[in-house]
Design a protein around this motif. Structure first.
Motif, PDB file in Angstrom:
ATOM      1  N   ASN A 123       5.072   0.237 -14.861  1.00  0.00           N
ATOM      2  CA  ASN A 123       5.191  -0.317 -16.733  1.00  0.00           C
ATOM      3  C   ASN A 123       6.519  -1.244 -16.507  1.00  0.00           C
ATOM      4  O   ASN A 123       7.785  -0.233 -15.672  1.00  0.00           O
ATOM      5  N   ALA A 124       6.499  -1.932 -17.385  1.00  0.00           N
ATOM      6  CA  ALA A 124       7.970  -2.789 -17.194  1.00  0.00           C
ATOM      7  C   ALA A 124       8.299  -3.213 -18.514  1.00  0.00           C
ATOM      8  O   ALA A 124       7.468  -3.535 -19.851  1.00  0.00           O
ATOM      9  N   THR A 125       9.696  -2.768 -18.861  1.00  0.00           N
ATOM     10  CA  THR A 125      10.018  -2.647 -20.525  1.00  0.00           C
ATOM     11  C   THR A 125      10.701  -4.654 -21.118  1.00  0.00           C
ATOM     12  O   THR A 125      10.875  -4.768 -20.371  1.00  0.00           O
ATOM     13  N   TYR A 126       9.248  -4.678 -22.111  1.00  0.00           N
ATOM     14  CA  TYR A 126       9.541  -5.780 -22.423  1.00  0.00           C
ATOM     15  C   TYR A 126      10.555  -6.316 -22.784  1.00  0.00           C
ATOM     16  O   TYR A 126      11.873  -6.488 -23.394  1.00  0.00           O
ATOM     17  N   ARG A 127      11.363  -8.346 -22.432  1.00  0.00           N
ATOM     18  CA  ARG A 127      11.931  -8.679 -21.647  1.00  0.00           C
ATOM     19  C   ARG A 127      13.148  -8.141 -21.437  1.00  0.00           C
ATOM     20  O   ARG A 127      14.647  -8.616 -21.401  1.00  0.00           O
ATOM     21  N   ASP A 128      13.328  -7.276 -20.450  1.00  0.00           N
ATOM     22  CA  ASP A 128      13.682  -6.653 -19.662  1.00  0.00           C
ATOM     23  C   ASP A 128      13.955  -7.329 -18.059  1.00  0.00           C
ATOM     24  O   ASP A 128      13.339  -8.650 -17.486  1.00  0.00           O
ATOM     25  N   TYR A 129      15.453  -7.555 -17.966  1.00  0.00           N
ATOM     26  CA  TYR A 129      15.949  -8.288 -16.684  1.00  0.00           C
ATOM     27  C   TYR A 129      15.930  -7.420 -15.337  1.00  0.00           C
ATOM     28  O   TYR A 129      16.756  -7.418 -15.247  1.00  0.00           O
ATOM     29  N   ILE A 130      14.614  -7.862 -14.529  1.00  0.00           N
ATOM     30  CA  ILE A 130      14.565  -7.308 -13.142  1.00  0.00           C
ATOM     31  C   ILE A 130      14.417  -7.496 -12.119  1.00  0.00           C
ATOM     32  O   ILE A 130      14.552  -8.641 -11.943  1.00  0.00           O
ATOM     33  N   GLU A 131      14.618  -7.025 -10.978  1.00  0.00           N
ATOM     34  CA  GLU A 131      15.013  -7.701  -9.988  1.00  0.00           C
ATOM     35  C   GLU A 131      13.748  -6.361  -8.763  1.00  0.00           C
ATOM     36  O   GLU A 131      14.346  -5.633  -9.155  1.00  0.00           O
ATOM     37  N   ILE A 132      12.977  -7.563  -7.915  1.00  0.00           N
ATOM     38  CA  ILE A 132      12.372  -6.858  -7.165  1.00  0.00           C
ATOM     39  C   ILE A 132      12.939  -7.223  -5.893  1.00  0.00           C
ATOM     40  O   ILE A 132      12.315  -8.548  -5.607  1.00  0.00           O
ATOM     41  N   ILE A 133      12.898  -6.110  -4.691  1.00  0.00           N
ATOM     42  CA  ILE A 133      13.282  -6.351  -3.104  1.00  0.00           C
ATOM     43  C   ILE A 133      11.562  -6.486  -3.189  1.00  0.00           C
ATOM     44  O   ILE A 133      11.129  -4.938  -3.049  1.00  0.00           O
ATOM     45  N   LEU A 134      11.021  -7.006  -1.578  1.00  0.00           N
ATOM     46  CA  LEU A 134       9.765  -7.066  -1.743  1.00  0.00           C
ATOM     47  C   LEU A 134      10.368  -6.995   0.414  1.00  0.00           C
ATOM     48  O   LEU A 134      11.157  -7.530   0.660  1.00  0.00           O
ATOM     49  N   GLU A 135      10.309  -5.688   0.421  1.00  0.00           N
ATOM     50  CA  GLU A 135      10.578  -4.973   2.246  1.00  0.00           C
ATOM     51  C   GLU A 135       9.168  -5.648   2.875  1.00  0.00           C
ATOM     52  O   GLU A 135       8.005  -4.385   2.959  1.00  0.00           O
ATOM     53  N   ASN A 136       9.487  -6.070   4.349  1.00  0.00           N
ATOM     54  CA  ASN A 136       8.242  -6.485   4.793  1.00  0.00           C
ATOM     55  C   ASN A 136       8.591  -5.313   6.107  1.00  0.00           C
ATOM     56  O   ASN A 136       9.694  -6.219   7.398  1.00  0.00           O
ATOM     57  N   PRO A 137       8.630  -4.370   6.785  1.00  0.00           N
ATOM     58  CA  PRO A 137       8.344  -3.655   7.914  1.00  0.00           C
ATOM     59  C   PRO A 137       7.567  -3.558   9.260  1.00  0.00           C
ATOM     60  O   PRO A 137       8.033  -3.423  10.124  1.00  0.00           O
ATOM     61  N   GLU A 138       6.603  -4.495   9.258  1.00  0.00           N
ATOM     62  CA  GLU A 138       6.173  -4.912   9.525  1.00  0.00           C
ATOM     63  C   GLU A 138       6.559  -6.097  10.712  1.00  0.00           C
ATOM     64  O   GLU A 138       7.437  -7.142  10.525  1.00  0.00           O
ATOM     65  N   ARG A 139       5.937  -6.716  11.549  1.00  0.00           N
ATOM     66  CA  ARG A 139       6.523  -7.884  12.595  1.00  0.00           C
ATOM     67  C   ARG A 139       5.157  -8.803  12.280  1.00  0.00           C
ATOM     68  O   ARG A 139       4.943  -9.943  13.127  1.00  0.00           O
ATOM     69  N   SER A 140       4.389  -9.257  11.646  1.00  0.00           N
ATOM     70  CA  SER A 140       3.620  -9.964  10.778  1.00  0.00           C
ATOM     71  C   SER A 140       4.372 -10.413   9.184  1.00  0.00           C
ATOM     72  O   SER A 140       4.812 -10.060   8.488  1.00  0.00           O
TER      73      SER A 140
END
Length: 541
Positions: A411-428
Motif C-alpha cells: 500500500n502506498a498513500t496517495y501523493r506521498d513522496y517515497i524513497e525506495i532503496i533497491l538492495e542487491n546482495p547477489e553477485r550479478s
C-alpha cells in the motif's frame, strides 16, 4: 434561442476539434517459425512481423489498439514506460488485466499523456517475452514544444536483446521444474544476429537512433564503428548532451542518441555485446552510407570491461534542466530534491528453495499471480479474498530468512513522496522497473545502504526514468511522488527472476475515489476469477 443554439453548436465543435488525435491499430497475434540464430523455432508474431510493428505517436495521442489472439494460450501486452495516467486498467500486467483468451480479441485504449521519448511493448504473461511479440513505441514532441536539438534526417529504432533458441513453453517448463534457464544462445538486433544493412545514412546528415534492451537477462553495450553517439534522451527524459563511444543499455531501458554521418562513405557495423559475463555474445548490424558498396571493416570496436566503467558512465548521465519535455515548462522546474521524504522502503532481493524448487523474492515474499487480477479484486471490494496488503515490511528480513510464496502487494498513500532503496546482495546485476511512473534515480553505491548514503545523492539533476540497474552487492535509490492512482507493477526486468517471483504490486488509492484521480473500469474490461458474475461497483463521479 437561435443564437443560443448557434453558440452551443460552436462550443460543441470546438470541443471536438480540441480533443487529442486518435491512432487506430489492428494487430493479429500468431505463432510463426523464425531462425535468427540458425535454429528454427516458434516465435510470437504481430501482423506476421518479428519484431512487431513500431508505434509512432505524439504526446497526448489516444491509442486504440485491437488485439486478436490467435495463439493456443492466453495473451497480454504491456507498454514498458507508458505511465497510463489514472488508467492502470490498460497496463496489461497479470495484476491489472485478465488475459485475452485464445480465439478472442481485446481493444486497448490509452493516452500517452504528458510523455515524450523512447519506449517498447512486450507480452507480459509467462515466458512469452522469450518468443517475441515486442516492438518499439515512440512518443514525439508536439510541434509547439521546443526540442533541445535540430530535427534529425531520420529516426531509427534499434531493439537489442539476448535470445534463447528454446521455445517459451520449454523455458517455462524448465523454470517450473525449479531449474535455471541458463545462458542465452546469442544476441539479436532488430530480430537478427548478423550483418544485414539495417539503416541508411547520407553523408553530412544527423540521425536519431532509439536503442532499447528488450532482452530477458543481460545488460548490453551498444556502439557504432567509427562514430560518436550524442546522448539526448533516456526513458522519456531529455538529458544533458554528452558524446559517448559506447553506451551500456540494461534490460528494460531505452535511450536516444544522435549520430552524424561524418566519416568516409561506406558501411559501418553497429555492435551489441554482452556485459558482466564470463562469455561473450555479440550481434551486429550495418549502418550504410547512401550509395556505399564498401563493406564494413571486420575489426569490431572493443567493448568496455568491468563494473566500474559502467557505474562511472551512469554518474555522467544528467537531466537537462532547461529543456522542455511534454509540456512547455522546463524539466528542471520540478525541484525533486527539496521535497520532504514521507516514507522509506528498502527492498532486498533473495533467492532460495520453496518445496525443493527455486524461487526469487523481495523482502522474503515471492510473488505469485492470482486467478483474479489484483486491480479487479480491489475495485470489486473482494481484495481480502484474493490477497493481503503489506505482506512485506518496509525493511527486509534478516539474511537467510525463508521465502513465502504469495501475492505481494504494498500500500502506498496517495501523493506521498517515497524513497525506495533497491538492495542487491547477489553477485550479478539486477534491473527494476516501475509501471505508472517515472522516478528520480538519485543514488547508487556499493555495499549496504544506510541513511548516511543520502549524502551521496544527486538532488539536482538526476534523470527521471522508469527502469534502473542495481550493480552486484550494491544499492540504488529512487524517489517519486505516488500521484497516479491504480495498481502498479514493480518488477525485476530479468524475466527468469520475474517469472519466479521477484516482483510486487503497489496499490495507490485516492481517498476521493473520483474521476479526477482515476478512471472507471472500462465497459470492455475482461472479467475472470472471483469477479465473474458479481455486480459492477458504482462508477466514480
Amino acid at each position: 434561442m437561435a443564437l443560443l443554439a448557434l453558440l452551443s453548436t460552436l462550443l460543441a465543435l470546438s470541443a471536438v476539434r480540441a480533443e487529442d488525435p486518435y491512432l487506430f491499430f489492428t494487430w493479429n497475434v500468431t505463432y510463426g517459425t523464425i531462425a535468427p540464430l540458425g535454429v528454427p523455432q516458434q516465435a510470437i508474431l504481430i501482423n506476421g512481423q518479428f519484431p512487431g510493428p513500431n508505434i509512432n505517436s505524439t504526446t497526448n495521442n489516444n491509442i486504440v489498439l485491437n488485439v486478436f489472439n490467435n495463439l493456443d494460450e492466453p495473451f497480454l501486452l504491456t507498454w514498458n514506460g507508458i505511465q497510463q495516467r489514472k488508467n492502470s486498467w490498460q497496463d496489461g500486467m497479470p495484476g491489472t488485466n485478465c488475459p485475452i483468451p485464445p480465439g478472442t480479441n481485446y481493444t486497448y485504449h490509452f493516452q500517452v499523456k504528458d510523455q515524450i521519448g523512447s519506449f517498447f511493448y512486450f507480452p507480459s504473461l509467462g515466458m512469452h517475452r522469450a518468443a517475441g511479440g515486442f516492438g518499439g513505441l515512440r512518443i514525439n514532441s508536439r510541434l509547439l514544444i521546443p526540442v533541445p536539438f535540430d530535427d534529425p534526417a531520420d529516426d531509427y529504432t534499434v531493439l537489442i536483446g539476448d535470445w534463447y533458441t528454446k521455445s517459451h513453453k520449454v523455458l517455462a517448463g524448465i523454470l517450473d521444474a525449479g531449474r535455471s534457464i541458463g545462458n542465452p544462445a546469442g544476441v539479436l538486433m532488430n530480430g537478427l544476429s548478423d550483418d544485414p544493412p539495417l539503416f541508411t545514412m547520407e553523408a553530412g546528415k544527423t540521425y536519431r537512433y532509439r536503442i532499447c534492451n528488450v532482452g530477458l537477462k543481460l545488460s548490453l553495450n551498444f556502439r557504432i564503428q567509427g562514430h560518436l553517439m550524442k546522448l539526448v534522451e533516456m526513458d522519456g527524459s531529455h538529458t544533458v548532451q554528452n558524446d559517448y563511444e559506447s553506451l551500456d543499455v540494461h534490460v528494460g531501458q531505452c535511450l536516444s542518441v544522435l549520430v552524424t554521418a561524418n566519416q568516409e562513405p561506406k558501411d559501418y557495423y553497429m555492435v551489441a555485446s554482452t556485459r558482466f559475463t564470463k562469455y561473450m555474445r555479440t550481434a551486429t548490424g550495418v549502418a550504410r552510407y547512401a550509395g556505399s558498396k564498401v563493406p564494413p571493416s571486420p575489426e569490431l570496436p572493443a567493448g568496455p570491461v568491468g563494473w566500474a566503467w559502467s557505474f562511472n558512465q551512469w554518474r555522467s548521465f544528467r537531466w537537462n534542466l532547461t529543456a522542455s519535455a511534454a509540456r512547455p515548462n522546463p524539466q528542471g522546474s520540478y525541484h525533486y530534491g527539496s521535497i520532504n521524504i514521507t516514507r522509506t522502503i528498502k527492498l532486498a532481493s533473495s533467492v532460495g528453495l520453496v518445496n525443493g524448487k527455486r524461487r526469487f523474492g523481495l523482502n522474503g515474499v515471492s510473488h505469485v499471480d492470482s486467478p483474479t487480477p489484483l486491480k479487479l479484486a480491489e475495485y470489486y471490494g473482494i481484495s481480502g479474498k484474493v490477497f493481503k496488503y503489506d505482506s512485506i515490511g518496509d525493511e527486509p528480513p534478516a539474511s537467510g530468512a525463508s521465502i513465502t510464496v504469495a501475492p505481494n502487494v504494498l500500500n502506498a498513500t496517495y501523493r506521498d513522496y517515497i524513497e525506495i532503496i533497491l538492495e542487491n546482495p547477489e553477485r550479478s546485476i539486477q534491473c527494476y522497473h516501475l509501471d505508472g511512473y517515472s522516478f528520480f534515480a538519485a543514488g547508487m553505491g556499493h555495499g549496504k545502504w544506510t541513511p548516511a548514503s543520502r549524502r551521496t545523492y544527486n538532488l539536482l539533476d538526476a534523470v527521471s526514468r522508469h527502469t534502473i540497474q542495481v550493480y552486484p552487492r550494491s544499492w540504488s535509490a529512487i524517489m517519486l511522488t505516488f500521484d497516479n492512482a491504480g495498481m502498479w507493477s514493480l518488477r525485476s526486468e530479468l524475466w527468469e527472476r520475474h517469472y519466479l517471483g521477484q516482483q510486487l504490486y503497489v496499490s495507490v488509492v485516492s481517498p476521493a475515489r473520483s474521476l479526477r484521480d482515476e478512471y472507471n473500469m472500462p465497459d470492455n474490461t475482461l472479467l475472470c476469477g472471483d469477479v465473474v458474475g458479481l455486480p459492477k461497483p458504482p462508477s466514480y463521479v
